[in-house]
Structure formats: C-alpha cells, structure tokens
Design a protein around this motif. Structure first.
Motif, PDB file in Angstrom:
ATOM      1  N   LEU A  92      12.884 -11.066  18.485  1.00 31.58           N
ATOM      2  CA  LEU A  92      12.779  -9.928  17.567  1.00 31.58           C
ATOM      3  C   LEU A  92      13.363  -8.664  18.189  1.00 31.58           C
ATOM      4  CD1 LEU A  92       9.208 -10.413  16.028  1.00 31.58           C
ATOM      5  CD2 LEU A  92      11.411 -10.688  14.873  1.00 31.58           C
ATOM      6  N   ASN A  93      13.109  -8.477  19.485  1.00 29.81           N
ATOM      7  CA  ASN A  93      13.642  -7.302  20.184  1.00 29.81           C
ATOM      8  C   ASN A  93      15.163  -7.325  20.195  1.00 29.81           C
ATOM      9  OD1 ASN A  93      13.663  -4.921  21.678  1.00 29.81           O
ATOM     10  ND2 ASN A  93      13.362  -5.968  23.634  1.00 29.81           N
ATOM     11  N   ILE A  94      15.749  -8.495  20.439  1.00 31.93           N
ATOM     12  CA  ILE A  94      17.211  -8.619  20.478  1.00 31.93           C
ATOM     13  C   ILE A  94      17.812  -8.367  19.095  1.00 31.93           C
ATOM     14  CG2 ILE A  94      19.112 -10.253  20.819  1.00 31.93           C
ATOM     15  CD1 ILE A  94      17.396 -11.583  23.016  1.00 31.93           C
ATOM     16  N   VAL A  95      17.229  -9.010  18.073  1.00 27.25           N
ATOM     17  CA  VAL A  95      17.758  -8.861  16.713  1.00 27.25           C
ATOM     18  C   VAL A  95      17.615  -7.432  16.228  1.00 27.25           C
ATOM     19  CG1 VAL A  95      17.473  -9.555  14.303  1.00 27.25           C
ATOM     20  CG2 VAL A  95      17.311 -11.269  16.121  1.00 27.25           C
ATOM     21  N   LEU A  96      16.422  -6.859  16.394  1.00 20.40           N
ATOM     22  CA  LEU A  96      16.179  -5.482  15.952  1.00 20.40           C
ATOM     23  C   LEU A  96      17.050  -4.502  16.716  1.00 20.40           C
ATOM     24  CD1 LEU A  96      14.514  -3.673  14.101  1.00 20.40           C
ATOM     25  CD2 LEU A  96      12.761  -3.557  15.897  1.00 20.40           C
ATOM     26  N   SER A  97      17.224  -4.757  18.018  1.00 19.50           N
ATOM     27  CA  SER A  97      18.065  -3.883  18.843  1.00 19.50           C
ATOM     28  C   SER A  97      19.510  -3.907  18.358  1.00 19.50           C
ATOM     29  CB  SER A  97      17.998  -4.305  20.309  1.00 19.50           C
ATOM     30  OG  SER A  97      16.699  -4.155  20.825  1.00 19.50           O
ATOM     31  N   PHE A  98      19.990  -5.094  18.010  1.00 23.02           N
ATOM     32  CA  PHE A  98      21.365  -5.214  17.515  1.00 23.02           C
ATOM     33  C   PHE A  98      21.551  -4.388  16.247  1.00 23.02           C
ATOM     34  CE2 PHE A  98      24.454  -7.304  14.707  1.00 23.02           C
ATOM     35  CZ  PHE A  98      25.588  -7.238  15.500  1.00 23.02           C
ATOM     36  N   ILE A  99      20.604  -4.484  15.318  1.00 27.13           N
ATOM     37  CA  ILE A  99      20.704  -3.745  14.053  1.00 27.13           C
ATOM     38  C   ILE A  99      20.631  -2.246  14.297  1.00 27.13           C
ATOM     39  CG2 ILE A  99      19.580  -3.320  11.828  1.00 27.13           C
ATOM     40  CD1 ILE A  99      18.579  -6.230  11.934  1.00 27.13           C
ATOM     41  N   VAL A 100      19.650  -1.817  15.098  1.00 28.57           N
ATOM     42  CA  VAL A 100      19.440  -0.389  15.357  1.00 28.57           C
ATOM     43  C   VAL A 100      20.634   0.224  16.074  1.00 28.57           C
ATOM     44  CG1 VAL A 100      18.065   1.276  16.675  1.00 28.57           C
ATOM     45  CG2 VAL A 100      16.928  -0.517  15.355  1.00 28.57           C
ATOM     46  N   PHE A 101      21.144  -0.470  17.092  1.00 27.40           N
ATOM     47  CA  PHE A 101      22.228   0.131  17.868  1.00 27.40           C
ATOM     48  C   PHE A 101      23.573   0.038  17.153  1.00 27.40           C
ATOM     49  CE2 PHE A 101      19.062  -0.137  21.217  1.00 27.40           C
ATOM     50  CZ  PHE A 101      19.252   1.082  21.851  1.00 27.40           C
TER      51      PHE A 101
END
Length: 369
Positions: free
Chosen positions: A20-29
């Motif tokens: 979740l951290n990787i996926v959310l980080s990709f979207i946010v950044f």
C-alpha cells in the motif's frame, strides 16, 4: 501455536502495508511531479511580473560553455548531462563538481519527456559532417542557470544583492544586507585575548549557530569559558549570515567563508571543531585543508552512506535521504523538500516569509508570551 499465528498475521499485515505504501507513494509523487512542473512556470511568470526579469526554470537542460582567452563564456545548447561545472574565482577558473541532484532529479514528468525525446530522436537519421574541422576551444558541459550566475560573477556584481519578493523582509532575516562586510555571522563566547584554546562549532542543515548558543553555551562552566574561546558560526545561507542569490553554495564556498570569517576574522591558529550533520562534512574538509591546525574533531550524526559499486553516489544518497515514500512522515517531508524545488518554495513562502505571524499565533495558542 498462537505465537506462530500472530507472527504470520504480522508478516501478512506488514507485507500489505508495504505494498500500500509503494502504490500510494507512486500515485502521490506522480501528482507532486506534475504539480511541481506547473509551479515552476507559475513562479517563472510571477518572478517576471514582480522583478521584471525572465528566469529560465531549472528543467535540467544543459549548455556547452566554451572558455575563450578574453574570459567570456560562450554558450551553445546541447543535450549532455555531465555534473562538472566551472566557476570563477578572483583570478582564475576552477573546475568544481556540483551534485547532479541539483539539476537532474528523476520524476514522472522528466521520464515521460525523456521517452518522447528518445522516440523523436530515433526517427531522425544522423549523418556525420565531412567538412574540415575548425580549431576548437576548451568546452565543458554546464547548466544554463549556472552560466548566468557565472556571467554575473565575471562583472563582479551580485545578481540579487537584496532579498527577492518571496523572501522574508524582516530585520532579523535581512540583517546581513545592512553590513558592507561579506562575512559570516559568528557568535563568540569566552575570553577574547587570553583564551588558551579555540573551539569552532558548525551547525547542520536547516539550523543556525543558535543550535549551540542556546543549548551548550549556557551550560559550560565558568572555568571552561575562561580556558576556551567558543565560536559558533552561521553557515552561508543560514541564520544571520549572507544569503547571496548568485552563490552555488558549494563545499568550497562554505569552507572559504569559514576561513575568512572565523579563522582569519578571529585570528584562530589552532582549534578544535565540533560539528553536527551537514557541518560534519565541512569539518572534515577543513581538517583535510588544515591538518596542522585542527587539534580534534567531534562529529555528531555525520551523514555517511556506503554506496554500492557501480551506483551514482549522488543519486543513491538522494534516494536514501529522500526515498519518495508517504510513510513514515519524516521520509515524506524529506522527499518533498529534496525532490521538489517549487513545492518547497511554496512552503517557504507560506511559512518562512510569514514566520512572525506564525510565531504570534503559536504564542497565543501555547500561552507563551
């Protein structure tokens, strides 16, 4: 049995959290990449409207700077991406390495742009010219923004001798502009003429001499202050020291300013160094340059990152310090500050430029008058 179930459950939850951290980080950044790209041009227009000067955004484009005998910088656009630049001292040009993270930061926008350029480039047939080669001059690759800074130095003038519209205009933040001396602010404590030994304190990033003067200095005994002269310096660009907009804030510039302001300014011949974080790098550089003068080094939280073989050191450390993750919060804040120049400028505009208002509100909320 229960323990093994708990361990498996914890492992599964940790794995889910990481994904979740990787996926959310990709979207946010990806969103932040686009936002910073837009803000780049917003500030470009604002700077032009308010300061009447058109500034090229730092989009990572480089130019070839040719040095001729008359000392002029001749610029021609190229697509190179080297990190060596030239800067001008009082009597000669010197090569100095600038971290490629300063102008080359991978992002969603730049990756898409590079792929489009690559596709366009692949459709063009490049033929070699058979013309007779003309004598060439010494040429290096240099960022076009740095070329402009160098041109300002060559005519011995500051590009922005005063603060810009987005900087704070209070007396404390601009105290350095009132002085004709271009030296660092140094807070001295202890005997002036009869000190047996000198101790130089160098603070870290996003800090100032107050890191030492408001914590250590008041707690030194009177006996220690009678023996040691304590010298805490505000580094170039920090605290009450000069913040010249034409500076590249390189290692060399920091060390030169410390030598000029502390060692020469206070007649320091031999000394101890106490440094924190970023200051540790400068302390080591000073120790290498003045091995006979430095009596001891005390390094607090020195930034040390072993770089794997074959990796770009600057990019690897950048990814370690600012990993582009939304969790933990410190990693997110470091990533926003490290990767996004114009988002960071917006935060600075809201918080730093209006720090007096925030101080006032915090005092009301906390009751600290």
């Amino acid at each position: 049995m229960e323990f093994s179930v708990m361990c498996k459950t914890r492992h599964v939850l940790t794995l889910i959290g990481s994904v979740l951290n990787i996926v959310l980080s990709f979207i946010v950044f990806c969103f932040l990449d686009i936002l910073d790209f837009v803000l780049c041009f917003v500030y470009k227009v604002l700077d032009f409207c308010i300061e009447s000067e058109w500034k090229n955004p730092n989009s990572g484009s480089y130019s070839a700077a040719t040095l001729d005998g008359s000392g002029k910088i001749i610029v021609s656009e190229q697509g190179e991406t080297e990190s060596e630049v030239v800067y001008l001292t009082s009597n000669k040009f010197q090569l100095e390495e600038i971290s490629d993270t300063l102008y080359s930061r991978p992002s969603f926008v730049t990756e898409v742009s590079n792929q489009l350029k690559k596709l366009t480039f692949d459709t063009i047939t490049i033929t070699k010219s058979t013309e007779k080669k003309k004598p060439t001059r010494s040429t290096i690759t240099i960022n076009s923004t740095i070329v402009k800074l160098l041109q300002g130095r060559m005519i011995r003038q500051y590009l922005y001798p005063i603060t810009r519209w987005s900087d704070c205009d209070c007396q404390f933040c601009n105290s350095w502009t009132y002085s004709t001396k271009r030296t660092l602010f140094v807070k001295s404590d202890g005997p002036k003429d009869q000190a047996k030994e000198d101790v130089v304190f160098i603070h870290g990033f996003v800090s100032s001499s107050a890191f030492w003067t408001e914590t250590l200095f008041p707690n030194f005994s009177s006996k220690a202050k009678s023996i040691y002269r304590l010298l805490a310096v505000d580094l170039l660009g920090f605290g009450r020291s000069p913040k010249p907009n034409d500076s590249l804030y390189t290692l060399r510039e920091h060390v030169d300013m410390i030598e000029k302001s502390v060692l020469e300014g206070y007649g320091v011949r031999s000394f101890h160094i106490v440094a924190h974080s970023l200051g540790c790098i400068l302390a080591l550089a000073i120790a290498v340059k003045h091995p006979e003068s430095v009596k001891s080094l005390t390094l607090l939280a020195p930034p040390y990152y072993p770089v794997p073989k074959g990796e770009s050191a600057t990019q690897y450390v950048m990814r370690r310090v600012a990993p582009r993750r939304v969790w933990p919060p410190m990693a997110f804040c470091a990533s926003v500050g490290g990767w996004y120049q114009y988002i960071a400028r917006t935060v600075s505009l809201v918080l730093c430029k209006n720090h007096r208002l925030w101080d006032f509100l915090i005092k009301i909320i906390t009751g600290n008058r």
